[in-house]
Design a protein around this motif. Structure first.
Motif, PDB file in Angstrom:
ATOM      1  N   SER A 254       4.180  10.331  -7.158  1.00 17.86           N
ATOM      2  CA  SER A 254       5.129  11.223  -8.088  1.00 17.86           C
ATOM      3  C   SER A 254       5.907  12.014  -7.919  1.00 17.86           C
ATOM      4  N   HIS A 255       6.246  12.159  -6.908  1.00 17.47           N
ATOM      5  CA  HIS A 255       7.884  11.813  -6.576  1.00 17.47           C
ATOM      6  C   HIS A 255       9.079  11.332  -7.103  1.00 17.47           C
ATOM      7  N   GLY A 256       8.339   9.600  -7.696  1.00 15.61           N
ATOM      8  CA  GLY A 256       9.673   8.549  -7.571  1.00 15.61           C
ATOM      9  C   GLY A 256      10.193   7.860  -6.850  1.00 15.61           C
ATOM     10  N   VAL A 257       9.178   8.176  -5.338  1.00 15.05           N
ATOM     11  CA  VAL A 257       9.471   7.741  -4.592  1.00 15.05           C
ATOM     12  C   VAL A 257       8.863   6.605  -4.450  1.00 15.05           C
ATOM     13  N   VAL A 258       8.990   5.390  -2.787  1.00 10.65           N
ATOM     14  CA  VAL A 258       8.607   4.642  -2.958  1.00 10.65           C
ATOM     15  C   VAL A 258       8.081   4.329  -1.101  1.00 10.65           C
ATOM     16  N   ARG A 259       6.782   5.215  -1.100  1.00 10.74           N
ATOM     17  CA  ARG A 259       6.589   4.972   0.235  1.00 10.74           C
ATOM     18  C   ARG A 259       4.887   4.245   0.813  1.00 10.74           C
ATOM     19  N   VAL A 260       5.319   4.165   1.910  1.00  6.62           N
ATOM     20  CA  VAL A 260       4.349   2.942   2.370  1.00  6.62           C
ATOM     21  C   VAL A 260       2.714   4.466   2.703  1.00  6.62           C
TER      22      VAL A 260
ATOM     23  N   ILE B  53       0.781  -1.465   0.073  1.00  9.86           N
ATOM     24  CA  ILE B  53       0.213   0.166   0.459  1.00  9.86           C
ATOM     25  C   ILE B  53       1.062   1.317  -0.151  1.00  9.86           C
ATOM     26  N   LEU B  54       1.096   1.917  -0.805  1.00 10.05           N
ATOM     27  CA  LEU B  54       2.211   2.859  -1.199  1.00 10.05           C
ATOM     28  C   LEU B  54       1.165   4.452  -1.688  1.00 10.05           C
ATOM     29  N   SER B  55       1.889   5.233  -1.069  1.00  7.71           N
ATOM     30  CA  SER B  55       1.605   6.344  -0.665  1.00  7.71           C
ATOM     31  C   SER B  55       2.173   7.058  -2.320  1.00  7.71           C
ATOM     32  N   MET B  56       0.667   7.622  -2.969  1.00 12.90           N
ATOM     33  CA  MET B  56       0.802   8.314  -4.315  1.00 12.90           C
ATOM     34  C   MET B  56       1.944   9.631  -4.603  1.00 12.90           C
ATOM     35  N   GLN B  57       1.226  10.158  -3.059  1.00 16.88           N
ATOM     36  CA  GLN B  57       1.800  11.475  -3.606  1.00 16.88           C
ATOM     37  C   GLN B  57       3.753  11.045  -3.184  1.00 16.88           C
ATOM     38  N   GLY B  58       4.069  10.232  -2.577  1.00 14.48           N
ATOM     39  CA  GLY B  58       5.589   9.636  -3.415  1.00 14.48           C
ATOM     40  C   GLY B  58       5.651   9.289  -4.361  1.00 14.48           C
TER      41      GLY B  58
ATOM     42  N   VAL C 199     -10.305  14.395  -8.831  1.00 13.56           N
ATOM     43  CA  VAL C 199      -8.779  14.146  -8.594  1.00 13.56           C
ATOM     44  C   VAL C 199      -7.863  15.010  -8.399  1.00 13.56           C
ATOM     45  N   ASP C 200      -8.647  16.068  -7.843  1.00 14.89           N
ATOM     46  CA  ASP C 200      -7.415  17.300  -7.429  1.00 14.89           C
ATOM     47  C   ASP C 200      -7.158  17.306  -5.781  1.00 14.89           C
ATOM     48  N   SER C 201      -8.219  16.039  -5.275  1.00 12.26           N
ATOM     49  CA  SER C 201      -7.666  15.707  -4.211  1.00 12.26           C
ATOM     50  C   SER C 201      -6.929  14.817  -3.589  1.00 12.26           C
ATOM     51  N   ILE C 202      -7.192  13.786  -4.825  1.00 10.24           N
ATOM     52  CA  ILE C 202      -6.386  12.602  -4.597  1.00 10.24           C
ATOM     53  C   ILE C 202      -5.337  12.712  -5.290  1.00 10.24           C
ATOM     54  N   HIS C 203      -5.043  13.299  -6.567  1.00  5.61           N
ATOM     55  CA  HIS C 203      -3.617  13.380  -6.943  1.00  5.61           C
ATOM     56  C   HIS C 203      -3.165  14.181  -6.802  1.00  5.61           C
ATOM     57  N   GLN C 204      -3.678  15.683  -5.987  1.00  2.00           N
ATOM     58  CA  GLN C 204      -3.386  16.909  -5.759  1.00  2.00           C
ATOM     59  C   GLN C 204      -2.594  17.649  -7.501  1.00  2.00           C
ATOM     60  N   VAL C 205      -3.636  17.208  -8.022  1.00  2.00           N
ATOM     61  CA  VAL C 205      -2.775  17.600  -9.979  1.00  2.00           C
ATOM     62  C   VAL C 205      -4.642  18.596 -10.182  1.00  2.00           C
ATOM     63  N   GLY C 206      -4.241  19.804 -10.904  1.00  2.00           N
ATOM     64  CA  GLY C 206      -5.852  19.562 -11.584  1.00  2.00           C
ATOM     65  C   GLY C 206      -5.780  19.181 -13.699  1.00  2.00           C
ATOM     66  N   VAL C 207      -6.811  19.229 -13.182  1.00  2.72           N
ATOM     67  CA  VAL C 207      -7.276  19.019 -14.878  1.00  2.72           C
ATOM     68  C   VAL C 207      -7.465  20.126 -15.701  1.00  2.72           C
ATOM     69  N   TYR C 208      -6.873  20.298 -16.448  1.00  2.46           N
ATOM     70  CA  TYR C 208      -6.853  21.310 -17.248  1.00  2.46           C
ATOM     71  C   TYR C 208      -8.157  20.734 -18.680  1.00  2.46           C
ATOM     72  N   CYS C 209      -8.327  20.417 -18.956  1.00  3.37           N
ATOM     73  CA  CYS C 209      -9.156  19.605 -19.998  1.00  3.37           C
ATOM     74  C   CYS C 209      -9.826  18.743 -19.568  1.00  3.37           C
TER      75      CYS C 209
END
Length: 1478
Positions: free
Chosen positions: A603-609, A596-601, A785-795
C-alpha cells in the motif's frame, strides 16, 4: 506647526481628547488642512518647548505629507471593501499576506471610531526621532474603551497573523514601529481558509521506503521466428485454406453443448474472399457511400457466432479495410434505454462516430434480431452514428480473375480494439499490420504453437486475449479452435473441460472464474482428462487473486493428468497487448516464483516479505518472464516517468514491436501512454527507446520474472496509501461468500470526496437474505477490510441478485455501476455509510477565544480603519406629514383616527374582501367599520361583562370581521389578541395551538364568527378541548343593536394596544406587547415609506394574525385611509389567478403577499401566463410587490416569480422583500421611491465563521443574499456580537439590533423558553454608542454600504438578513444556517422535493422528502452525505427519507424544524428509510 515639539503623552486628558477629535475631523473631511494646522497649533501652543532642530530621519513625514496620507486613509477606509483584497502599498512594512490579515483582524468586531484617533502618536516629532529608548505612546479617549493595553494587544497580535488583506496606512505602520512591547502569547488566527486545511493527507513519515537500486531496463530473450511460419496472416489464410482446406478452423458449441457448428479452412478462405470482394465492389450501389481500403467498419456479431466474426475480420484484412469489433447493442435501447442490459453502449457509439464508421458488418441472424424502424431499416441506437448494414452471409462468389488489392504500408492500422479508460470513456487502440504480425510471431514462439493443435477458448473472441489467440494466432498457425459461448458456460460450467477431454486439446484459454465454476461442477469431474493439455492460459493471471483458483484447480485435477507447469498465468493490456506469459517446456524459462508480501508495504508502494500465516499478507505468483524481443521497465505511478527501484511497485511498461501505436484520434493521451521515455531520478533520460504503459502495477523479480499486484484502473489512493480493488474484493469474498454473495458479484471503486478517495463496495446479495443478516454481514465486512487493509469503507451497498450493469460476457460493468451510484439511480436494497471513520481530513474545529474582550475587538477595528456596521432609515419629523392633515388627524390613537375618518369621510371605502372568483364578497366604509366596532364593543361590555384592560382572543378567518372585532376591543379598552382558527382538515394538531394561545394570553373572552364557533363545537374538537374549558365565547354574527356610550381613550399612548402572538420556527410561542404609540408609529413609517394616501388601492394577500401582515391588514388602512383589497390565502389555493386578476382589475400600485402565496402562484400558474394575458390580466400597474416575511429572502422563488410573470408586464424591480420580527414588526420595507434592491454574493465558508467576505457571482462556495427591503423611517439598526454585545464592523456577521419608535415594549409571556428576558428590548452596546437603547431581533445579518444614492443624497446602507440566531446549528465550532445545508441537499437529487436539518446529540440529522418510488429512497443516502461533506465540511449523522408533506411548515411557509425534531425523537415520522451513518 513645524516648530511645535510636544510630548503628547504628557498632555492633560482634556487636551488629548480634543486632539483626537481634531484628527477625526480631518480624516472625515470635516475640516481643511489649513484649519487643522491652525487649531492644532492653538491647542499645543501653551505646552510648546523650543528645541534645536534635529534630523528626524527618513521615516518622519512632513505635516503636509501626514495630512495627505490621512486624507487618503479616509478614502481607503470607506472604499477598501470594493477593491482587490491584495495590498498595493509600496511602503507597507508587512508582506502582502501580512497586510491582508491585518486589515481583516482575525475575529475582531468593529466599534465605529476612526483609525485617525491613533494616527498622531506615530507622527509626533518626539516619537519620530526616538530610537534609543522605548518611546511613550498616547492613549487617546475612545468611545467605549480607553484601554491602551487593548490597543497594544491587538497591534502585537497583528504581527503574528499569517494572512491579512487590505491597506494599512503609513501612520499605522509607524505606530506599530513605535509601540515596542515585550513579546506576548500571539492570538490565534480565528479564521482559517478551509481549503488550505483540506489538503490531502501527507504521507506517513514512518512508512517503509524503497531501499533497492534503480531498476535498469530488463530485456527478454531474442525473438527467433521459426522459418516455416507464414509471412503474414493473409498468407497463412491462403496456405491453410488451400493445403488443408478440409481441416477444421473453428468449432462452436450449440446451446445443448454439442460441437455441431464447424468451419473449415477452405470455407473460411472462400467466405473471406466473398466478403472482401463484395465490400469493395458491391456495397454502396444504392446511393450509399461505398467502402474503400483504409475505411473503418464495425464488426457487430453476437458472442455465440465466432465463425461469422472470423470471416468478417479476415474479409476486412484482405480488402485492406480496418475492422472495429464491437458488441451487439441491445434492441431495447431503441425504445427504452436499459443501461443494465447494455452498459457502455453509448460509449461504443461515440467511438464509432470518432472513427467515422459508416458501415457495419453483421450476420443475418443478428440483423433480424435488431430493432427496426417503420420502414424496416435498423433503427438508430442511442449514441451511435447512422450506420449502413452489410450482411456477410450468402454472398456470391467473386470473379475468378479477381484478386485482393495490394497490401498497404505495414504501418497502416490493421484493426482497432476498443477499451475503456479508468474514467469510463471508450477509446480505440490502433494496431498496425506490422504489430499484428509481430504479435502473432511472438505469441507463437512464447506459446510454442504448432500446426494442427486444438485450442479450447472460453474468452470473448472480439478483443483482448480471445482475439489474439483464438482468431489471430490460431489461423497464423493453422490450429483448430473450439469456442465455448458464455451463455453455455452459465448452464454447463464444465463444458470447456469436456471439450479438452473430447478433442485431446493441448491449449486452453480461460479465466480464473471459469476454473472456479468448473471446480463446483463436481458431477462432471469423473470423465475429465487433462493429460493432453500442455498450456492452460489463465488470461486474468495478472490478478493476484487468480492464484487461489489456480492452486485449487491443480489440486483437484492433478490426478486427472493436469501438469503443474501447464497452468500459465497471462498478463495482458489493451495498450501493450501481451505483457508476459509463463512459458512451459522451456528450461531457461521454466522458473516460477512466488512471494508472500506485506499488503501494508504494497500500500506504500514497496515490496516487503511477510510471514505466510499473516492475515495482512498477499501471496503473488509470477506471470512469466519478459516476452521475446521485448524490453520492460517499471516507472513510478504518479508524476514523470521516473524509473522505480528494484523493491518498489510501479507501472509496468513494455517496449516491443507488437504493442499498440496509439488511441485513435486522441493525440494528447496517446503520447502520455504510448510514447513514454523513462527518466532517472535526476531527470536524465534512461535511453532512447519509447515504452508503452500497460496499466498494470507490479515489479520485476529475479531472473526477469514479472510480478503483477494490481492494475492502475483498480488503484485507489486513500490517505496517501494505495489499495487495489481486487484485494478489497478478495477480502469481502472471504466473509461467508457462498451464504450471502450472489455468484461472487461485487463491485469496488472509489469516489472523490473532500480531496481524498473514498472506497465504495457494492455487492449483489442472495434473494433469501433478511435485512438483519444483511447488516450483520456488512458489519463483518467493515471489520475485515479495516483489520486486513487498515482502511475504512466509506459506503457499503447491497443490491438484488443479478442486478448490476453487465459487460457483454456477464461480468460487472464497473463504470456504469459507478455512474449509477453517483447519479442516484442504482436503487440499492441496503446501504451502510461510514463517513465518521473514513473522513479524517476535515478542517480543525474553530476555537472560540472568550478572553478576547469586545474592547480589544473594538480597537482592532479602529486600527484597521473598518467601517462600523450600522444603518438607519430617514428621520421622522412633523414635516413628513401634510401640514393640514397633521393638524386635523389625531396621531396618537388608532381609535381616534377611525372615529375621525367616520366623521369626515364616512362613505370612503376602506376595505373590500374578494372571493376566489374575484368578486367583492364584502365592502366596508369608514362609517360602517366604526359603527360595527361600536356594536362589538357594546357586546363585550354587556354580554362579556369585561373590564378595561381585559384580554380578548379574536379567532376569525381572514376578513373584514377581524378588523371590526379588533377596533371593537380598542373602543372599550380591551386588549385584542388575534389567533388563527383551527384548520377544519387538521383539527387534532391546530386546535391545541389555539387553546394554548388563549391560555397563555390570559384571554377573558373569545370573539369569533358562527363558522368558527361550529368548528369549536364539533365532536372531534370537544374530544380535544372541552367546551367548558374555553372562556366566554361571543359570536359577532349576532350583535346587539345598542350603540356604545363612549369610546375608551387610554390615559397614555404607552399603554398596551394589542398583543402579537406568534410561533417561531424553533417552536417557541411568544407574545409581544404593542403600545398605542408603537402601533401608530409603525403605521406612520409604513405610510411614509410606501406613500399611502386615501386615493390609493392596496392589495393584500397574506395571513393577518401577527407581525407586519397583521399591521397591513388591520392598522395601516385606518391610519393612512387607503383602500385595502383583501384576499385570503385560502382563496389562492382555490384559484391561483385570483390575486393577479384582482391587481389587474383594480390597477393596484402596491401589493403585499407572503412566500406561501407567491409559491402557490408560481406552481399553479406556471403554464397559464398566456391564458391570463389573453384574459387581459396586466401587471404593468404594479410599482411595489412586496413579500412580507421574517426570514432571509428566498431569492430563487422571487426570481422565478419575476421571470414567470414578466410576460404579464410585471417589472423586475417591483418585486422585493421586507423584514420584521417579534421585537419590531416592521423594520424593512421596499418603498416605491427607494433604490433598487441590492444583491451580493458572500463566501459561505467565511459566513460560518461569522465573517462576511464578498465574492464574485459564480465563485465556489458563494451564496447569493438579497437586501431585505429598505429601513423604515425612524429605524436605526446596528450589528452586534450576540455574545459580547460589542458593535461589529461591516465585514462581520452579527445580531441585528434595532432602535425605533415602533419597537415592541416587551414580551407579554414566553412559552417554552424562559431564557429570553427584558434585555431583549432594552439592550446597550458594550462598545460604540452605549447610550442608545436597542431591541435584539434574534436574527443574524450584516450591513454593506452600496453605491446607490438615497433620496436624501447619502449613499445607501443595505441590510442583509442571513438567518435566525436560535435556528443556527453550531457544529465543529462554526455556525451553520439550516437553509444553506437544505439548499445544498435539495440540489443533490431531482427526486428530493423538500428537506430539513436539525441536530440531535451533536449529530446532524437530514430529513428529505422523496417524490418518487420507495425503491429510490436509499439512492439519496450517499448523495446527501457526499454533498454536505463537500460543500459544508460536515458529516451527516442520520439521513431520514420520508414521504412528501411530512416536514411541518407554518402558515408563513417556514419549516418547523423543532417540531420535526420532536417527531423524529418520538418516532412519529413513519419514515421510508432511516440511515445511521457510522
Amino acid at each position: 506647526m513645524a516648530d511645535i515639539n510636544v510630548d503628547i503623552s504628557l498632555l492633560p486628558e482634556e487636551v488629548r481628547r480634543k486632539l483626537a477629535e481634531l484628527n477625526l475631523e480631518l480624516s472625515e473631511g470635516d475640516i481643511t488642512q489649513k484649519g487643522f494646522d491652525k487649531k492644532r497649533s492653538k491647542l499645543l501652543a501653551p505646552f510648546n518647548v523650543q528645541q534645536p532642530p534635529q534630523d528626524t530621519g527618513p521615516s518622519a513625514p512632513s505635516p503636509q505629507t501626514a495630512a495627505q496620507r490621512k486624507a487618503h486613509r479616509r478614502l481607503t477606509r470607506e472604499d477598501n471593501r470594493y477593491h482587490s483584497d491584495s495590498s498595493s502599498d509600496d511602503d507597507s512594512i508587512f508582506g502582502e499576506d501580512v497586510s491582508r490579515d491585518f486589515n481583516r483582524g482575525g475575529r475582531f468586531r468593529d466599534s465605529g471610531a476612526s483609525s485617525s484617533s491613533f494616527s498622531d502618536a506615530g507622527a509626533s516629532p518626539h516619537h519620530q526621532g526616538g530610537r534609543g529608548e522605548r518611546p511613550h505612546s498616547a492613549a487617546y479617549a475612545i468611545p467605549g474603551n480607553t484601554s491602551r493595553q487593548a490597543l497594544a494587544d491587538v497591534l502585537q497580535s497583528s504581527r503574528h497573523c499569517p494572512r491579512h488583506q487590505g491597506k494599512v496606512s503609513a501612520k499605522i505602520q509607524q505606530l506599530l514601529n513605535t509601540l515596542k512591547r515585550p513579546k506576548r502569547k500571539p492570538l490565534k488566527d480565528y479564521f482559517v481558509e478551509e481549503d488550505d486545511a483540506l489538503e490531502a493527507p501527507q504521507p506517513d513519515p514512518n512508512a517503509p521506503k524503497p531501499e533497492g537500486s534503480t531498476l535498469t531496463p530488463v530485456p527478454g530473450e531474442q525473438l527467433v521466428v521459426p522459418s516455416g511460419l507464414p509471412r503474414n496472416l493473409e498468407a497463412a489464410l491462403q496456405r491453410y485454406g488451400s493445403s488443408t482446406y478440409k481441416a477444421n478452423a473453428v468449432t462452436v458449441l450449440d446451446q445443448n453443448g454439442k460441437p455441431s457448428i464447424n468451419l473449415t479452412y477452405g470455407k473460411l478462405l472462400s467466405r473471406t474472399h466473398k466478403i472482401a470482394y463484395t465490400m469493395l465492389h458491391k456495397v454502396g450501389q444504392k446511393g450509399e457511400g461505398g467502402i474503400k481500403p483504409g475505411d473503418r467498419v464495425a464488426l457487430v456479431y453476437p458472442n455465440n457466432d465466432p465463425i461469422s466474426f472470423s470471416c468478417g475480420f479476415y474479409g476486412c484484412l484482405l480488402a485492406g479495410v480496418v475492422p472495429v469489433p464491437v458488441e451487439v447493442p441491445s434492441s431495447r435501447r431503441t425504445v427504452v434505454v436499459d443501461d443494465s442490459k447494455d452498459a457502455g453502449g453509448q460509449g461504443i457509439g461515440f467511438l464509432l462516430g470518432s472513427l467515422n464508421v459508416q458501415w457495419a458488418l453483421t450476420s443475418e441472424a443478428c440483423h433480424k434480431g435488431m430493432g427496426k424502424s417503420s420502414n424496416g431499416d435498423v433503427a438508430n441506437f442511442k449514441g451511435w452514428p447512422k450506420l449502413s448494414w452489410f450482411i456477410t452471409d450468402h454472398l456470391s462468389k467473386p470473379p475468378k480473375d479477381w484478386h485482393p488489392p495490394p497490401k498497404q504500408s505495414e504501418d497502416c492500422p490493421a484493426y482497432v480494439e476498443y477499451t475503456q479508460s479508468k474514467e469510463g470513456s471508450t477509446v480505440g487502440v490502433k494496431v498496425t499490420r506490422s504489430a499484428m504480425l509481430c504479435h502473432c510471431q511472438t505469441l507463437t514462439v512464447a506459446s510454442n504453437y504448432t500446426e494442427g493443435e486444438v485450442m479450447v477458448c472460453v474468452l470473448d473472441f472480439k478483443r483482448d486475449v480471445g482475439l489474439w489467440h483464438g482468431i489471430l494466432c490460431s489461423v497464423f498457425n493453422g490450429m483448430h479452435v473450439i469456442f465455448i459461448p458464455y451463455s453455455l458456460m452459465k448452464i454447463d460450467p464444465a463444458s470447456w473441460m469436456k471439450m479438452i477431454t473430447k478433442y485431446k486439446a493441448s491449449v486452453g484459454i480461460v479465466k480464473s472464474r471459469d476454473m472456479h465454476w468448473g471446480l463446483l461442477a463436481q458431477k462432471d469431474h469423473k470423465d475429465v482428462n487433462f493429460s493432453s493439455l500442455r498450456l492452460l492460459l489463465v488470461a486474468d493471471g495478472a490478478n493476484p487473486w487468480s492464484l487461489t483458483s489456480c492452486d485449487a484447480f491443480l489440486n483437484a485435477f492433478q490426478s486427472k493428468g493436469l501438469k503443474s507447469e501447464a497452468i500459465c498465468p497471462y498478463a495482458s493490456s489493451s495498450e501493450a497487448l501481451t505483457v508476459s506469459i509463463r512459458r512451459p517446456g522451456k528450461t531457461s524459462a521454466s522458473k516460477t516464483g512466488r512471494g508472500i508480501l506485506s499488503m501494508q508495504g504494497l500500500s506504500h508502494g514497496v515490496v516487503r516479505v511477510d510471514s505466510e500465516n499473516s492475515l495482512t499478507s498477499l501471496t503473488l505468483q509470477d506471470c512469466g518472464q519478459v516476452m521475446p524481443g521485448a524490453v520492460m521497465v517499471v516507472i513510478k505511478i504518479d508524476g514523470p516517468p521516473v524509473l522505480c527501484k528494484t523493491d518498489e511497485v510501479g507501472e509496468l511498461c513494455v517496449c516491443s514491436g507488437y504493442a499498440g501505436t496509439g488511441y485513435w484520434g486522441l493525440q494528447g493521451i496517446t503520447s502520455n501512454t504510448f510514447q513514454v521515455q523513462p527518466l532517472h531520478g535526476d531527470g536524465r533520460s534512461a535511453g532512447d527507446k519509447m515504452y508503452v504503459r500497460t496499466g498494470l502495477l507490479g515489479f520485476l523479480g529475479p531472473g526477469g520474472l514479472v510480478f503483477v499486484c494490481g492494475s492502475k484502473e483498480g488503484l485507489m489512493s486513500v490517505s496517501g496509501r494505495r489499495h487495489n480493488t481486487d484485494d478489497i474484493i478478495a477480502t469481502v469474498l472471504a466473509v461467508e461468500p457462498m451464504k450471502f454473495i450472489y455468484r461472487g458479484r461485487i463491485a469496488v471503486f472509489s469516489i472523490p470526496v473532500l480531496k481524498d478517495e473514498r472506497i465504495v463496495i457494492i455487492a449483489e446479495q442472495r434473494p433469501d437474505c433478511t435485512e438483519e443478516e444483511s447488516f450483520q454481514w456488512m458489519s463483518r465486512v467493515l471489520q475485515a477490510v479495516d483489520s486486513i487493509h487498515q482502511v475504512g469503507v466509506y459506503c457499503l451497498a447491497l443490491v438484488p441478485p443479478n442486478y448490476l450493469p453487465k459487460t457483454p460476457l456477464g461480468g460487472i460493468h464497473l463504470h456504469e455501476t459507478k455512474k449509477k451510484f453517483l447519479d442516484g439511480s442504482l436503487h440499492p436494497a441496503n446501504v451502510l455509510m461510514c463517513p465518521h471513520t473514513c473522513v479524517t481530513n476535515l478542517p480543525k474545529p474553530r476555537e472560540h477565544r472568550p478572553d478576547v474582550t469586545p474592547s480589544a475587538v473594538h480597537v482592532g477595528n479602529i486600527v484597521q480603519g473598518a467601517r462600523m456596521a450600522w444603518a438607519q432609515g430617514r428621520e421622522l419629523s412633523i414635516s413628513d406629514e401634510d401640514s393640514d392633515s397633521a393638524r386635523k388627524v389625531p396621531h396618537q390613537f388608532l381609535t381616534e383616527i377611525l372615529r375621525w375618518r367616520s366623521q369626515t369621510t364616512p362613505d370612503h371605502n376602506l376595505y373590500t374582501l374578494l372571493n376566489s372568483k374575484v368578486q367583492a364578497q364584502l365592502t366596508m366604509t369608514c362609517s360602517q367599520l366604526h359603527k360595527r366596532a361600536e356594536r362589538i364593543g357594546s357586546m363585550l361590555m354587556e354580554k362579556g361583562k369585561l373590564n378595561t384592560g381585559d384580554h380578548v382572543a379574536l379567532i376569525y378567518h381572514p376578513g373584514i370581521e377581524l378588523v371590526a372585532a379588533f377596533y371593537g376591543c380598542l373602543y372599550v379598552g380591551c386588549v385584542p389578541v388575534t389567533i388563527r382558527p383551527p384548520h377544519p382538515q387538521n383539527i387534532s394538531t391546530t386546535l391545541p395551538t389555539v387553546k394554548m394561545i388563549v391560555d397563555v394570553s390570559k384571554a377573558s373572552a373569545i370573539l369569533t364568527s358562527s363558522i368558527v364557533l361550529k368548528l369549536l363545537r364539533l365532536k372531534e374538537s370537544t374530544g380535544i378541548v372541552e367546551t367548558k374549558a374555553w372562556p366566554t365565547i361571543l359570536d359577532t354574527d349576532d350583535l346587539p343593536k345598542k350603540k356604545l356610550a363612549a369610546i375608551y381613550r387610554a390615559p397614555t399612548p404607552e399603554m398596551i394596544c394589542y398583543l402579537d402572538f406568534s410561533v417561531s420556527t424553533t417552536g417557541m410561542l411568544a407574545g409581544v406587547k404593542m403600545s398605542h404609540a408603537a402601533a401608530t408609529a409603525l403605521c406612520r413609517s409604513i405610510k411614509l415609506q410606501c406613500e399611502f394616501y386615501p386615493s390609493r388601492d392596496v392589495a393584500l394577500c397574506l395571513d393577518p394574525y401577527c407581525g407586519l401582515g397583521f399591521g397591513l391588514w388591520c392598522l395601516t388602512s385606518i391610519y393612512s385611509g387607503h383602500h385595502s383589497i383583501l384576499i385570503a390565502p385560502s382563496e389562492v389555493e382555490t384559484n391561483p389567478a385570483v390575486w393577479h386578476t384582482a391587481v389587474s382589475n383594480y390597477k393596484v400600485r402596491d401589493t403585499f403577499c407572503s412566500y406561501g402565496v407567491m409559491e402557490l402562484c408560481t406552481r399553479g400558474l406556471g403554464t397559464s401566463t398566456a391564458t391570463l394575458k389573453a384574459r387581459g390580466v396586466n401587471l404593468s400597474c404594479v410599482r411595489t410587490c412586496c413579500v412580507i416575511a421574517e426570514e432571509r429572502p428566498r431569492i430563487h422563488l422571487t426570481t422565478s416569480f419575476t421571470k414567470l410573470f414578466a410576460n404579464l408586464g410585471l417589472s423586475p424591480r417591483a418585486v422585493s422583500t421586507s423584514f420584521g420580527c417579534r421585537v419590531n414588526l416592521g423594520m424593512c420595507l421596499q418603498g416605491a421611491s427607494c433604490p433598487d434592491p441590492t444583491t451580493v454574493y458572500v463566501d459561505l465558508r467565511a459566513l460560518r465563521n461569522d465573517r462576511v467576505t464578498l465574492v464574485e457571482k459564480g465563485s465556489p462556495h458563494s451564496l447569493c443574499v438579497m437586501e431585505s427591503g429598505k429601513l423604515l423611517p425612524g429605524v436605526k439598526v446596528v450589528i452586534a456580537n450576540p455574545d459580547t454585545k460589542g458593535q461589529c464592523a461591516d465585514s462581520h456577521l452579527g445580531e441585528i439590533w434595532v432602535h425605533s419608535p415602533h419597537n415592541a415594549t416587551g414580551y407579554y409571556t414566553i412559552y417554552g423558553d424562559e431564557s429570553l428576558h427584558a434585555d431583549h428590548f432594552d439592550s446597550h452596546l458594550a462598545t460604540g454608542d452605549a447610550r442608545l437603547s436597542y431591541a435584539r431581533t434574534g436574527f443574524l445579518g450584516f450591513v454593506r454600504r452600496t453605491e446607490l444614492t438615497q433620496s436624501d443624497g447619502e449613499r445607501h446602507d443595505a441590510i442583509f438578513v442571513v438567518g435566525a440566531l436560535d435556528e443556527t446549528v453550531m457544529l465543529r465550532g462554526m455556525r451553520y444556517h439550516p437553509i444553506d445545508i437544505e439548499n445544498t441537499v435539495s440540489r443533490s437529487h431531482r427526486k428530493i422535493c423538500e428537506c430539513a436539518v436539525f441536530t440531535w446529540t451533536n449529530l446532524l440529522v437530514v430529513v428529505v422528502e422523496l417524490e418518487g418510488n420507495e425503491n429510490e429512497a436509499l439512492d439519496l443516502v450517499p448523495l446527501v452525505t457526499n454533498v454536505v461533506l463537500e460543500d459544508h465540511y460536515l458529516i451527516v449523522g442520520v439521513v431520514v427519507v420520508v414521504d412528501p408533506g411530512i416536514i411541518p411548515i407554518n402558515s408563513r411557509g417556514e419549516k418547523q424544524r423543532m417540531h420535526l425534531r420532536d417527531g423524529f425523537l418520538a418516532d412519529q415520522l413513519d419514515p421510508i428509510y432511516v440511515a445511521y451513518n457510522m
